[in-house]
Structures are given as structure tokens and as C-alpha cells.
Design a protein around this motif. Structure first.
Motif, PDB file in Angstrom:
ATOM      1  N   SER A 418      -6.497  -4.349  25.610  1.00  0.00           N
ATOM      2  CA  SER A 418      -6.947  -4.673  26.952  1.00  0.00           C
ATOM      3  C   SER A 418      -6.493  -3.574  27.902  1.00  0.00           C
ATOM      4  CB  SER A 418      -6.352  -6.011  27.402  1.00  0.00           C
ATOM      5  OG  SER A 418      -4.934  -5.887  27.565  1.00  0.00           O
ATOM      6  N   ASN A 419      -7.039  -3.549  29.114  1.00  0.00           N
ATOM      7  CA  ASN A 419      -6.615  -2.559  30.089  1.00  0.00           C
ATOM      8  C   ASN A 419      -5.118  -2.667  30.382  1.00  0.00           C
ATOM      9  OD1 ASN A 419      -9.149  -1.440  30.350  1.00  0.00           O
ATOM     10  ND2 ASN A 419      -9.712  -2.695  32.108  1.00  0.00           N
ATOM     11  N   GLU A 420      -4.622  -3.883  30.430  1.00  0.00           N
ATOM     12  CA  GLU A 420      -3.192  -4.082  30.684  1.00  0.00           C
ATOM     13  C   GLU A 420      -2.362  -3.527  29.526  1.00  0.00           C
ATOM     14  OE1 GLU A 420       0.004  -7.699  31.604  1.00  0.00           O
ATOM     15  OE2 GLU A 420      -2.141  -8.130  31.393  1.00  0.00           O
ATOM     16  N   GLU A 421      -2.820  -3.763  28.301  1.00  0.00           N
ATOM     17  CA  GLU A 421      -2.100  -3.231  27.128  1.00  0.00           C
ATOM     18  C   GLU A 421      -2.178  -1.714  27.086  1.00  0.00           C
ATOM     19  OE1 GLU A 421      -2.648  -6.972  24.018  1.00  0.00           O
ATOM     20  OE2 GLU A 421      -4.238  -5.456  24.196  1.00  0.00           O
ATOM     21  N   PHE A 422      -3.340  -1.179  27.442  1.00  0.00           N
ATOM     22  CA  PHE A 422      -3.500   0.277  27.526  1.00  0.00           C
ATOM     23  C   PHE A 422      -2.465   0.863  28.481  1.00  0.00           C
ATOM     24  CE2 PHE A 422      -5.979   3.630  26.061  1.00  0.00           C
ATOM     25  CZ  PHE A 422      -7.171   3.196  25.493  1.00  0.00           C
ATOM     26  N   SER A 423      -2.344   0.251  29.655  1.00  0.00           N
ATOM     27  CA  SER A 423      -1.400   0.716  30.661  1.00  0.00           C
ATOM     28  C   SER A 423       0.029   0.658  30.141  1.00  0.00           C
ATOM     29  CB  SER A 423      -1.546  -0.124  31.935  1.00  0.00           C
ATOM     30  OG  SER A 423      -0.629   0.301  32.927  1.00  0.00           O
ATOM     31  N   ASN A 424       0.340  -0.406  29.425  1.00  0.00           N
ATOM     32  CA  ASN A 424       1.676  -0.561  28.868  1.00  0.00           C
ATOM     33  C   ASN A 424       1.986   0.522  27.831  1.00  0.00           C
ATOM     34  OD1 ASN A 424       3.252  -1.965  26.339  1.00  0.00           O
ATOM     35  ND2 ASN A 424       4.148  -2.575  28.305  1.00  0.00           N
ATOM     36  N   VAL A 425       1.021   0.795  26.969  1.00  0.00           N
ATOM     37  CA  VAL A 425       1.204   1.836  25.951  1.00  0.00           C
ATOM     38  C   VAL A 425       1.381   3.199  26.611  1.00  0.00           C
ATOM     39  CG1 VAL A 425       0.043   3.087  24.083  1.00  0.00           C
ATOM     40  CG2 VAL A 425       0.001   0.587  24.125  1.00  0.00           C
ATOM     41  N   LEU A 426       0.572   3.478  27.604  1.00  0.00           N
ATOM     42  CA  LEU A 426       0.670   4.762  28.297  1.00  0.00           C
ATOM     43  C   LEU A 426       2.020   4.917  28.984  1.00  0.00           C
ATOM     44  CD1 LEU A 426      -0.684   7.383  29.068  1.00  0.00           C
ATOM     45  CD2 LEU A 426      -1.767   6.214  30.977  1.00  0.00           C
ATOM     46  N   HIS A 427       2.501   3.839  29.584  1.00  0.00           N
ATOM     47  CA  HIS A 427       3.822   3.876  30.223  1.00  0.00           C
ATOM     48  C   HIS A 427       4.897   4.212  29.184  1.00  0.00           C
ATOM     49  CE1 HIS A 427       7.169   2.934  32.841  1.00  0.00           C
ATOM     50  NE2 HIS A 427       7.613   2.068  31.941  1.00  0.00           N
ATOM     51  N   GLN A 428       4.809   3.613  28.011  1.00  0.00           N
ATOM     52  CA  GLN A 428       5.776   3.911  26.954  1.00  0.00           C
ATOM     53  C   GLN A 428       5.702   5.385  26.536  1.00  0.00           C
ATOM     54  OE1 GLN A 428       6.460   1.058  23.700  1.00  0.00           O
ATOM     55  NE2 GLN A 428       4.832  -0.186  24.628  1.00  0.00           N
ATOM     56  N   MET A 429       4.490   5.926  26.492  1.00  0.00           N
ATOM     57  CA  MET A 429       4.321   7.332  26.137  1.00  0.00           C
ATOM     58  C   MET A 429       5.001   8.233  27.170  1.00  0.00           C
ATOM     59  SD  MET A 429       0.336   7.104  24.895  1.00  0.00           S
ATOM     60  CE  MET A 429       0.034   8.853  25.104  1.00  0.00           C
ATOM     61  N   ASP A 430       4.820   7.916  28.449  1.00  0.00           N
ATOM     62  CA  ASP A 430       5.424   8.731  29.505  1.00  0.00           C
ATOM     63  C   ASP A 430       6.950   8.664  29.451  1.00  0.00           C
ATOM     64  OD1 ASP A 430       3.033   9.625  30.478  1.00  0.00           O
ATOM     65  OD2 ASP A 430       2.870   8.138  32.070  1.00  0.00           O
ATOM     66  N   VAL A 431       7.473   7.472  29.215  1.00  0.00           N
ATOM     67  CA  VAL A 431       8.926   7.318  29.124  1.00  0.00           C
ATOM     68  C   VAL A 431       9.463   8.086  27.923  1.00  0.00           C
ATOM     69  CG1 VAL A 431      10.782   5.665  28.670  1.00  0.00           C
ATOM     70  CG2 VAL A 431       8.986   5.106  30.320  1.00  0.00           C
ATOM     71  N   MET A 432       8.731   8.007  26.805  1.00  0.00           N
ATOM     72  CA  MET A 432       9.189   8.682  25.597  1.00  0.00           C
ATOM     73  C   MET A 432       9.195  10.202  25.760  1.00  0.00           C
ATOM     74  SD  MET A 432       7.885   7.930  21.708  1.00  0.00           S
ATOM     75  CE  MET A 432       7.621   6.225  22.166  1.00  0.00           C
ATOM     76  N   TYR A 433       8.291  10.713  26.622  1.00  0.00           N
ATOM     77  CA  TYR A 433       8.244  12.158  26.863  1.00  0.00           C
ATOM     78  C   TYR A 433       9.584  12.664  27.394  1.00  0.00           C
ATOM     79  CZ  TYR A 433       6.648  16.665  28.697  1.00  0.00           C
ATOM     80  OH  TYR A 433       6.497  18.011  28.948  1.00  0.00           O
ATOM     81  N   GLN A 434      10.299  11.799  28.112  1.00  0.00           N
ATOM     82  CA  GLN A 434      11.586  12.201  28.675  1.00  0.00           C
ATOM     83  C   GLN A 434      12.711  12.088  27.651  1.00  0.00           C
ATOM     84  OE1 GLN A 434      12.325  10.596  32.769  1.00  0.00           O
ATOM     85  NE2 GLN A 434      10.485   9.402  32.359  1.00  0.00           N
ATOM     86  N   GLU A 435      12.470  11.351  26.581  1.00  0.00           N
ATOM     87  CA  GLU A 435      13.514  11.122  25.589  1.00  0.00           C
ATOM     88  C   GLU A 435      13.457  12.201  24.510  1.00  0.00           C
ATOM     89  OE1 GLU A 435      12.590   7.267  24.131  1.00  0.00           O
ATOM     90  OE2 GLU A 435      13.226   6.234  25.949  1.00  0.00           O
ATOM     91  N   GLU A 436      14.564  12.861  24.289  1.00  0.00           N
ATOM     92  CA  GLU A 436      14.645  13.873  23.247  1.00  0.00           C
ATOM     93  C   GLU A 436      15.953  13.715  22.489  1.00  0.00           C
ATOM     94  OE1 GLU A 436      12.613  17.764  23.728  1.00  0.00           O
ATOM     95  OE2 GLU A 436      13.335  17.594  25.777  1.00  0.00           O
ATOM     96  N   SER A 437      15.911  13.991  21.188  1.00  0.00           N
ATOM     97  CA  SER A 437      17.148  13.948  20.412  1.00  0.00           C
ATOM     98  C   SER A 437      18.117  15.014  20.900  1.00  0.00           C
ATOM     99  CB  SER A 437      16.838  14.169  18.922  1.00  0.00           C
ATOM    100  OG  SER A 437      16.127  13.076  18.396  1.00  0.00           O
ATOM    101  N   PHE A 438      17.541  16.179  21.231  1.00  0.00           N
ATOM    102  CA  PHE A 438      18.360  17.299  21.695  1.00  0.00           C
ATOM    103  C   PHE A 438      17.660  17.955  22.879  1.00  0.00           C
ATOM    104  CE2 PHE A 438      18.925  16.882  17.086  1.00  0.00           C
ATOM    105  CZ  PHE A 438      20.290  16.658  17.021  1.00  0.00           C
ATOM    106  N   GLU A 439      18.434  18.556  23.776  1.00  0.00           N
ATOM    107  CA  GLU A 439      17.889  19.205  24.956  1.00  0.00           C
ATOM    108  C   GLU A 439      18.423  20.620  25.077  1.00  0.00           C
ATOM    109  OE1 GLU A 439      19.080  16.785  28.202  1.00  0.00           O
ATOM    110  OE2 GLU A 439      17.708  15.136  27.729  1.00  0.00           O
ATOM    111  N   ILE A 440      17.818  21.368  25.998  1.00  0.00           N
ATOM    112  CA  ILE A 440      18.374  22.662  26.393  1.00  0.00           C
ATOM    113  C   ILE A 440      19.339  22.396  27.540  1.00  0.00           C
ATOM    114  CG2 ILE A 440      17.884  24.980  27.252  1.00  0.00           C
ATOM    115  CD1 ILE A 440      15.079  24.711  26.059  1.00  0.00           C
ATOM    116  N   LYS A 441      20.574  22.757  27.363  1.00  0.00           N
ATOM    117  CA  LYS A 441      21.616  22.488  28.352  1.00  0.00           C
ATOM    118  C   LYS A 441      21.953  23.747  29.160  1.00  0.00           C
ATOM    119  CE  LYS A 441      22.587  18.160  27.232  1.00  0.00           C
ATOM    120  NZ  LYS A 441      22.429  17.035  28.172  1.00  0.00           N
ATOM    121  N   ASP A 442      22.637  23.535  30.282  1.00  0.00           N
ATOM    122  CA  ASP A 442      23.185  24.627  31.110  1.00  0.00           C
ATOM    123  C   ASP A 442      22.106  25.642  31.493  1.00  0.00           C
ATOM    124  OD1 ASP A 442      25.736  23.465  30.720  1.00  0.00           O
ATOM    125  OD2 ASP A 442      25.938  24.537  28.805  1.00  0.00           O
ATOM    126  N   ILE A 443      20.979  25.145  31.994  1.00  0.00           N
ATOM    127  CA  ILE A 443      19.840  26.012  32.319  1.00  0.00           C
ATOM    128  C   ILE A 443      20.122  26.819  33.583  1.00  0.00           C
ATOM    129  CG2 ILE A 443      17.431  25.999  33.082  1.00  0.00           C
ATOM    130  CD1 ILE A 443      16.983  23.617  31.228  1.00  0.00           C
TER     131      ILE A 443
END
Length: 607
Positions: A418-443
């Protein structure tokens, strides 16, 4: 019949918005150009991405100076507006000029494309080398007997005539190499280090094609280069690589085949031969081809990155997509490549016809549990010619094929979500984009190039502790970087200093124009808005053509369809996706002429 020699101009549409953006040179037009050149036609070339002047000025100059009679261009379906720009400008300047369009836009749905492009005289269906030559011969002879030319569509009276299907070219070794020089490949190679779209850390890279088409029939694919999978001989392929290395400053080879090889013997031999050049290279495989032997072979050959087709981690969806693989093979392939330190470029595309919240969640959970693989996530799009496109038409989801093409083939909901489920999935995708196992530090940023939207910065790999300086990083993009020591992949970093400059410059645009919109709400844009001081500024609007994005509200800001530009009388647009800058810019100019200022977000990272 006596021939009347004609002058032919082959044009690559303007993919970029400016001349400092990296891009991948489309090879279809250079291939067709080279074939006609070898056959003795009077041919001229124009790569619009090499010039800053408006498309119309570039074309008028080329047509006038070379007394052009015929103009040929083409591309994929989503490039409709870019192709239209070329054809419309040529016809305005010289109404009697003959116009020819080829590529996926014609081959995938010929009558729809011809109707949408309106003033095109001929469309080339399938591979263009032989069809273009036969059409050129017929035009030079002054004949009107186009029916006998296979692989053609043209209008006669009020009807479209589609001639017999042209067989695929069997022996690719007989084709001349693309004329790279005629289309400014030197400049493309120079800018390749600034292209962080499909990958990152490229250095003087050039794309080469070793085969055409693909033997598989996934529901979301349309094979623009024919129905039958054919491979060039390795001798022929390496002769082209020799040519590129000896004539241009090539330091990396990007094999752009839909499928690099169908058997391990070809991979072994290619790997052995490319090792002698000491050139990093990339290619694409199916996950069911990935084995310990293959990975070992690739590792020894200085491979830089491997592309793999993932699509879903739910076996029911993989079956619906006709992928011919399963989730265990996906997990095995990713693990083997990661353990050997070979970076992977792959993505899951959610939203198949059989996708439900349960199946989408299975894929999202796998990504969340395996962030170290750095898998991209996106939604499926029914491009013309694909099985899901035909199903979307049959089910009334795409009601007007011409309008859909003119709209840029936007993402639409063909799934069971449904459109609501689509929105929920997309929100999860955006949040996951910020989550990384490792990052570049001290930029620490060392330099900023506003014209290209790139920065140089130093940082430390969180995984292995390696300190490195990344150069020419295309900021504000969904691209990625990787550590040259341990090969861990990272998102383009979210840097507070960059966000502050974006805020300041967007506010200045709003002061000047009253209202401003960001078009293309990428993962990067979503996360920028979530941190921006402009969240509550009523002068800033968000725009996206994808239905799933239009369901979102990001930090209180609703995402609108492009029509909001007219309703709110918005005259300044910032393009949020550098990789789509040329296309979005063309759509704005063609459909929303009241917009007087167009810029790219990445060009707003300076003072």
C-alpha cells in the motif's frame, strides 16, 4: 542512380548540466559513427557535454559550419528530454534537416517513442551500425524505398511503418572500435576521477564493452543491444585496450557489459592478460557465478571492483523477477568477495509485482544485518520494453505510454505494498543509509572545487585505522568511497561544514528568488534536510517524480510532485542528484519555462 553526398552529424545528448561533472561516455553513438566513417560517409561528431553554450547554439554552429543534412542521436528511454532537446533545436534551425534517433528509447517501444518525439523522421530499432548505413545509402540515392531496410520505423502519411526485424550482428570483431577521439574521450577520462556516482576513487577510467546483450530475461531488464548474447574475442578486446592505453592517459578499465562472461575459462584468460597491463579494472557477474576459484582469479588480476546483480533477498521475489538465483547464492557471493577484500557494487531493488511488506522486510533486515557489505537500496522502475512495463500497462498503472515517457519514466507502485507501506519501507531505507558498520573518522577538508562540486579531504578508516586523503570526491551524492588499505566501503560522508555552507547558500537563493525547490530527494538529501536549519523555512520546497517519495514528509517538509513549481510560482530549482543534472535540467526547461535559475546542490558547497 547517382548519389548525392550528404553530411551526417552524430550527437551525444547533454547528460551533464556543466562541463566539470564526471560522466560515462555512452558508447552506442560512437560505435555507429565509426561504422559509417569506415564505410566512407561524410560524418561529423558532436559531444554536447564538452560545451557550456546552450544546446541550440552548439547545434546551430555545427550544422552551419559543416553544412549538415542529417542529424543522428539517441539514448535510453529516460533520456527522452535530452534527445528531444537535440531534435527540436536542429529542426528549429533547419526545418528540412533529416532527423534519426536510435538506442533503447526507440527499440523498447518504437511507436510510443516516435509519437513522443514528434518531429523525428526515422527511428532505428536494435543495433544501429548496419541499419544506419543502409538508411544513409538510401537517402543519398534519393530513394523513398525505406520499407526494404530492416530495423526501421518511420511515418508514412498518418501511420507508422515498422520494417522487418534486423538480425543481431553475430561477429562483433568485424565492427570498428568506437571513435573515442571524435567524442572528446580525453576530457571524459580527465573528469572520470570526479564521478562518484556508480562508484568512487576512479582515476583516468574509460568504459569498454566486451559483449552485447545478456542470455537472461529478468522482468525489469530490456536489452538495448539485441536479443542474443554475443562476445568479442579477447584478441579483439585487448586490441582496443592497447589502442586506448597508447593514445590516452588510461589508468583504469571499466567493462560495461551487462554480463562480463558466461564461462570461467574466459574470465581466467582475461584476468591473465589484463594482469600484464597493471591496470585496475571492474566488471559485472551473476552471483551464481561467484566461486572461490573465480574470486581468487579476480584477486590476482588487480580487479578493483565487482558488480553483482542482487535485486532481492527473498526467494519468492527472485522467482517473480525470473532472476534464476536464490538468497543463499547472494549471501555466498557477498561473503566470498568481502573476505578477499574485493569491493562490491550491488543493489536490492524493492517493489516488484509480488513485493509485500513481508518480502521487503526480509531484504531490509538482511541489509541491516550486513551493513559491512554496503549494499545500495532503491525501488524498481518499469522501463519501456520490460516485462513489468507491459504488465503495468495491462493493469492500468501506466495509462498513457507517451505521457509516461515524457515524464521521464518515473517510479510507480506496481507492487502489493500500500502507499502507507511504501512510505514506511522508504523511510527505513533512508534511515539505513545513515547506518554504517564503519565510517571515515576525523575528516578534515583540504580543498573545495565549487565548479565540480568536489572536495579533497583527509580521514581515518574506522575499520583498519588507515589514514588517507580522498581526492575529487563528488559530494552531495549517493556514491561511495572505499579504503585503499582494507577496501571497506563508505557512503559519501555527511560533513557538518558542508551542511552549513549549503544552508547559507540555499537561504541566499531564497532571499533572491523568493522561493526555491530541491528536485530529486535522494538518501543524501533526506539526511541533509533532517540536519538542516532550513527545515522550517516555508520558502524551501522538496520535489521528486517518484510516487514513493511523494508519500514522504521529511522533518516536517512534504515531498511534492514537480507541478508544485507552477502552483507556487517557484523560479529557482536546485538539482539534488548530480548524476541526473542534465536530465532534470532539460525537463525543467521544457516543461517549466518559468524557472529562471537552475543549479546543482553540489555547486553550493563553497563560500
Amino acid at each position: 542512380m547517382e548519389k548525392n553526398r550528404l553530411n551526417f552529424l552524430f550527437v551525444i545528448p547533454r547528460i551533464t548540466l556543466g562541463t566539470d561533472e564526471g560522466y560515462s561516455l555512452p558508447l552506442g553513438i560512437p560505435y555507429v559513427y565509426s561504422y559509417q566513417k569506415r564505410a566512407g560517409l561524410n560524418v561529423f561528431a558532436l559531444n554536447l557535454n564538452s560545451y557550456q553554450e546552450p544546446v541550440s547554439q552548439c547545434l546551430e554552429k555545427a550544422i552551419r559550419e559543416n553544412d549538415i543534412d542529417v542529424i543522428a542521436t539517441g539514448g535510453l528511454s529516460q533520456m527522452y528530454h535530452l534527445i528531444l532537446d537535440v531534435i527540436a533545436a536542429a529542426k528549429r534551425y533547419k526545418p528540412e534537416i533529416i532527423t534519426i534517433v536510435g538506442g533503447g528509447i526507440i527499440s523498447s517501444d518504437p511507436e510510443t517513442a516516435m509519437e513522443a518525439l514528434e518531429t523525428v523522421d526515422f527511428g532505428v530499432i536494435g543495433e544501429g551500425e548496419e541499419t544506419m548505413y543502409e538508411l544513409a545509402q538510401t537517402l543519398e540515392c534519393g530513394s523513398m524505398d525505406f520499407q526494404q531496410i530492416a530495423g526501421l520505423i518511420y511515418k508514412k502519411n498518418e501511420d507508422y511503418i515498422i520494417t522487418d526485424r534486423r538480425p543481431d550482428i553475430e561477429n562483433l570483431d568485424l565492427l570498428p572500435f568506437p571513435d573515442y577521439g571524435a567524442f572528446d574521450i580525453g576530457r571524459v577520462i580527465e573528469l572520470s576521477s570526479r564521478d562518484g556516482r556508480g562508484g568512487a576513487n576512479y582515476d583516468s577510467a574509460v568504459a569498454v564493452i566486451g559483449s552485447r546483450s545478456c542470455p537472461f530475461k529478468c522482468t525489469f531488464c530490456f536489452h538495448t543491444s539485441g536479443r542474443k548474447y554475443r562476445q568479442r574475442s579477447l584478441d579483439n578486446l585487448f586490441a582496443e585496450i592497447d589502442h586506448l592505453v597508447s593514445h590516452y592517459d588510461v589508468r583504469e578499465i571499466l567493462l560495461s557489459d551487462e554480463l562480463f562472461a558466461a564461462d570461467i575459462d574466459r574470465v581466467r584468460e582475461f584476468s591473465r592478460r589484463i594482469s600484464e597491463y597493471n591496470l585496475p579494472w571492474t566488471c559485472t557477474f551473476r552471483v551464481d557465478q561467484i566461486s572461490k576459484e573465480l574470486v581468487s582469479c579476480l584477486k590476482e588480476s588487480n580487479i578493483k571492483m565487482v558488480g553483482v546483480g542482487l535485486e532481492s533477498y527473498d526467494d519468492r521475489i527472485l522467482k517473480s523477477m525470473r532472476k534464476g538465483i536464490n538468497s543463499k547464492q547472494i549471501d555466498n557471493a557477498l561473503r566470498l568477495l568481502y573476505d578477499e577484500g574485493i569491493p562490491v557494487s550491488g543493489q536490492f531493488i524493492l517493489g516488484d509485482q509480488e513485493e509485500t511488506l513481508e518480502t521487503a522486510t526480509n531484504t531490509l533486515n538482511y541489509c541491516r544485518d550486513n551493513l559491512h557489505y554496503h549494499i545500495n537500496l532503491s525501488f524498481i522502475r518499469p522501463f519501456p520494453g520490460t516485462h513489468i512495463y507491459k504488465e503495468a500497462i495491462k493493469n492500468g498503472i501506466i495509462a498513457d505510454r507517451v505521457k509516461y515517457l515524457k515524464d521521464g519514466c518515473p517510479q510507480v507502485n506496481i507492487s502489493k505494498l500500500s502507499n502507507e507501506e511504501f512510505s514506511n519501507v522508504l523511510h527505513q531505507m533512508d534511515v539505513m543509509y545513515q547506518e554504517e558498520s564503519f565510517e571515515i573518522k576525523d575528516i578534515k577538508i583540504s580543498s573545495t572545487d565549487v565548479s565540480s562540486g568536489c572536495i579533497d579531504f583527509a580521514g581515518t578508516c574506522e575499520k583498519c585505522g588507515y589514514q588517507h586523503t580522498w581526492s575529487n570526491v563528488s559530494i552531495c551524492s549517493n556514491g561511495f568511497l572505499y579504503c585503499p588499505s582494507c577496501t571497506q566501503k563508505f557512503n559519501i560522508p555527511m560533513i557538518d561544514e558542508i551542511f552549513t555552507k549549503l544552508d547559507n547558500n540555499i537561504a541566499k537563493l531564497a532571499d533572491r528568488y523568493g522561493k526555491v525547490a530541491i528536485w530529486a530527494v535522494t538518501n543524501y538529501i533526506s539526511n541533509y534536510i533532517s540536519s538542516s536549519l532550513l527545515q522550517k523555512d516555508p520558502r524551501l520546497f522538496l520535489i521528486d517524480t517518484a510516487e514513493c517519495r511523494q508519500q514522504l514528509t521529511i522533518s516536517g517538509k512534504k515531498v511534492f510532485a514537480p507541478e508544485i513549481l507552477d502552483r507556487e510560482k517557484i523560479s529557482s530549482v536546485i538539482i539534488g542528484a548530480a548524476a541526473q543534472a542534465g536530465l532534470i535540467g532539460s525537463i525543467i526547461r521544457n516543461i517549466y519555462p518559468s524557472v529562471s535559475n537552475i543549479t546543482v546542490l553540489s555547486n553550493l558547497i563553497g563560500d
